[in-house]
Design an enzyme around this catalytic site. Structure first.
Site, mmCIF file in Angstrom:
data_model
loop_
_atom_site.group_PDB
_atom_site.id
_atom_site.type_symbol
_atom_site.label_atom_id
_atom_site.label_comp_id
_atom_site.label_asym_id
_atom_site.label_seq_id
_atom_site.Cartn_x
_atom_site.Cartn_y
_atom_site.Cartn_z
ATOM 1 N N GLY A 11 -4.323 -9.826 34.894
ATOM 2 C CA GLY A 11 -3.384 -9.171 33.991
ATOM 3 C C GLY A 11 -3.372 -9.741 32.592
ATOM 4 N N GLY A 12 -4.526 -10.204 32.116
ATOM 5 C CA GLY A 12 -4.653 -10.626 30.725
ATOM 6 C C GLY A 12 -4.815 -9.409 29.828
ATOM 7 C CB ALA A 14 -9.756 -7.276 29.437
ATOM 8 C CE1 TYR A 42 3.019 -15.323 26.873
ATOM 9 C CE2 TYR A 42 2.547 -17.666 27.096
ATOM 10 C CZ TYR A 42 3.436 -16.644 26.831
ATOM 11 O OH TYR A 42 4.743 -16.939 26.506
ATOM 12 N NE ARG A 251 -14.087 -21.148 18.202
ATOM 13 C CZ ARG A 251 -13.273 -20.307 18.805
ATOM 14 N NH1 ARG A 251 -13.638 -19.745 19.950
ATOM 15 N NH2 ARG A 251 -12.092 -20.022 18.288
ATOM 16 C CG LEU A 349 -7.974 -12.346 21.969
ATOM 17 C CD1 LEU A 349 -6.647 -12.631 21.274
ATOM 18 C CD2 LEU A 349 -7.783 -12.317 23.474
#
Length: 464
Positions: A11-12, A14, A42, A251, A349
């Site tokens: 349930g993130g 996507a 989150y 990164r 995201l």
């Protein structure tokens, strides 16, 4: 109503976008998993990359993404995702999300990272979950142990040993950075269903590419100091004040530079004392540091690279389909070449929103029907996960070489743990061993340069 039942595992961001997009079209949708607050979405601080600021363009964002991915991205996928950025932005805004600003991050040509007070996930996820509930999405709390597959056909998912039957299943569980000793993400993100599907014949892709966030802070637990802090002017220095890297490099470059300094026995710090409005711009980071006794306006912040994001995952096509009909994967759990060898900051995201929208369209177009009414259940115990974490950190970490990777594979054989976790670790170690070059997040000290013959994706496939 459409006569179709869809189960979304996770349930993130996507998973929520896919669920909302499907339920708005009359599909019966269930999200199965822990609370949405227990997702990496989150925890996301910085924001979402949209090429919408003046002077920016889809083309420039595509080029930045491919440059960061060190030229093994699937260009069709990159264009497909970024060309849908306006749709993704509109989806979020129309569902109540209000961005407060935009930041510049490493590898980006423009300040295209749209943020909400540098704690974006904390604001976006509750808004979308509230909408999903109001629209009638069924939330089932629990831990999905495995995907129900029989003779290559989908039956559903297993929850507490019970088969929940679905016509389509979307894996949106996140990646496997929790299989590393040090991670700022959710420790439960260990790639269980990624390994589960590998053992059931689904190929994995680009598993050797694991992104380490350069600026982790290890206090009471591990936190991230968002990239946007460096974008705002913070400098990376050693204890004696030496600057040693361009802070806005990608990164992989920054993380490796910090790691090599640490191997020299030098501590590395983030100097954010020149950012006057730190507390207002980065309230979450400020509160974390103050609780740990650090005042970013006066003190240097000790940092270390930590496992952050996994570019590899379940191999899917441009429509997020796996090789099994009715089975899809989105977000960090999936891999179709969008990120290449290294993810551009805040593209994750964006991918979550676009893949959620795209998989919903795919399911509505294909209208899959359940292929099997039952499936074998094999889940037992997770076993010694911590030993796998140690192996991954020590042998499949920021700097690798042949002898260390072989030693990691040998150690892995002796670990008593769930075979699905072991196969995830094996995939990373094996593909890292086979890729005799350095590219993006994958760095081999015995092959320190990119090689043309490896300008391609990697696949891990078990013959079952």
């Amino acid at each position: 109503m459409i006569d179709m039942e869809v189960g979304i595992v996770g349930g993130g961001l996507a998973g929520l976008v896919a669920a909302i997009s499907l339920v708005e079209k009359g599909v019966d949708v269930s999200i199965i998993g822990p609370k949405s607050k227990d997702s990496n979405s989150y925890l996301a601080q910085a924001g979402i990359a949209f090429p919408l600021v003046e002077g920016d363009s889809i083309r420039i964002h595509v080029l930045d993404t491919i440059r960061a991915g060190k030229y093994i991205n699937d260009e069709e996928v990159v264009w497909n995702v970024i060309s849908k950025s306006t749709e993704a932005y509109s989806f979020l805004v129309s569902h109540g999300v209000t961005f407060t600003g935009n930041e510049l991050e490493g590898g980006h040509s423009h300040p295209r990272v749209f943020t909400i007070k540098s704690e974006t996930g904390k604001h976006v996820i509750p808004i979308l979950e509230k909408h999903a509930r109001e629209l009638g999405v069924n939330f089932v709390r629990g831990f999905v142990e495995e995907i129900g597959i029989k003779n290559g056909k989908l039956a559903g998912v297993f929850l507490n040993g019970e088969l929940l039957k679905f016509d389509a299943v979307v894996v949106a569980t996140g990646g496997f950075s929790g299989l590393y000793r040090f991670t700022a993400g959710v420790k439960e993100n260990i790639g269980l269903l990624i390994g589960d599907l590998a053992l059931k014949g689904v190929p994995l892709r680009d598993m050797e590419f694991v992104q380490f966030h350069p600026t982790g802070f290890i206090g009471r637990r591990t936190y991230l100091i968002t990239e946007a802090v460096r974008g705002a002017g913070a400098k990376l220095v050693t204890g004696d004040g030496e600057r040693f890297v361009n802070e806005l490099e990608t990164r992989d470059v920054v993380a490796r530079a910090i790691y090599l300094k640490m191997l020299e026995g030098k501590g590395v710090f983030l100097d954010a004392r020149g950012i006057e409005d730190f507390k207002d711009r980065f309230p979450y980071v400020y509160s974390v540091l103050k609780k740990e006794g650090i005042d970013p306006g006066k003190d240097l912040i000790p940092v270390t690279p930590v496992a952050h994001y996994t570019m590899g995952g379940i191999s899917v096509d441009i429509f997020y389909r796996t090789r099994i009909r009715g089975l899809y994967a989105i977000g960090e759990a999936a891999s179709n070449g969008f990120h290449g060898a290294n993810r551009l900051a805040s593209n994750s995201l964006l991918e979550c929103v676009v893949s959620g929208l795209e998989v919903a369209r795919t399911i509505l177009r294909e209208e899959p029907k359940r292929g099997a009414n039952d499936a074998p259940y094999n889940f037992d115990e997770l076993g010694d996960v911590d030993s796998i974490r140690e192996i991954m950190w020590n042998h499949a970490g920021i700097v690798r070489d042949k002898s260390s990777l072989l030693e990691g594979l040998k150690k892995l054989e002796g670990v008593e743990a769930d075979q699905r976790l072991k196969v995830v670790a094996k995939a990373v170690l094996t593909l890292a061993l086979e890729r005799e070059e350095s590219r993006g997040s994958h760095y081999r000290r015995d092959f320190p340069f990119m090689r043309k013959e490896f300008e391609r994706p990697s696949f891990f496939h078990l013959n079952v």
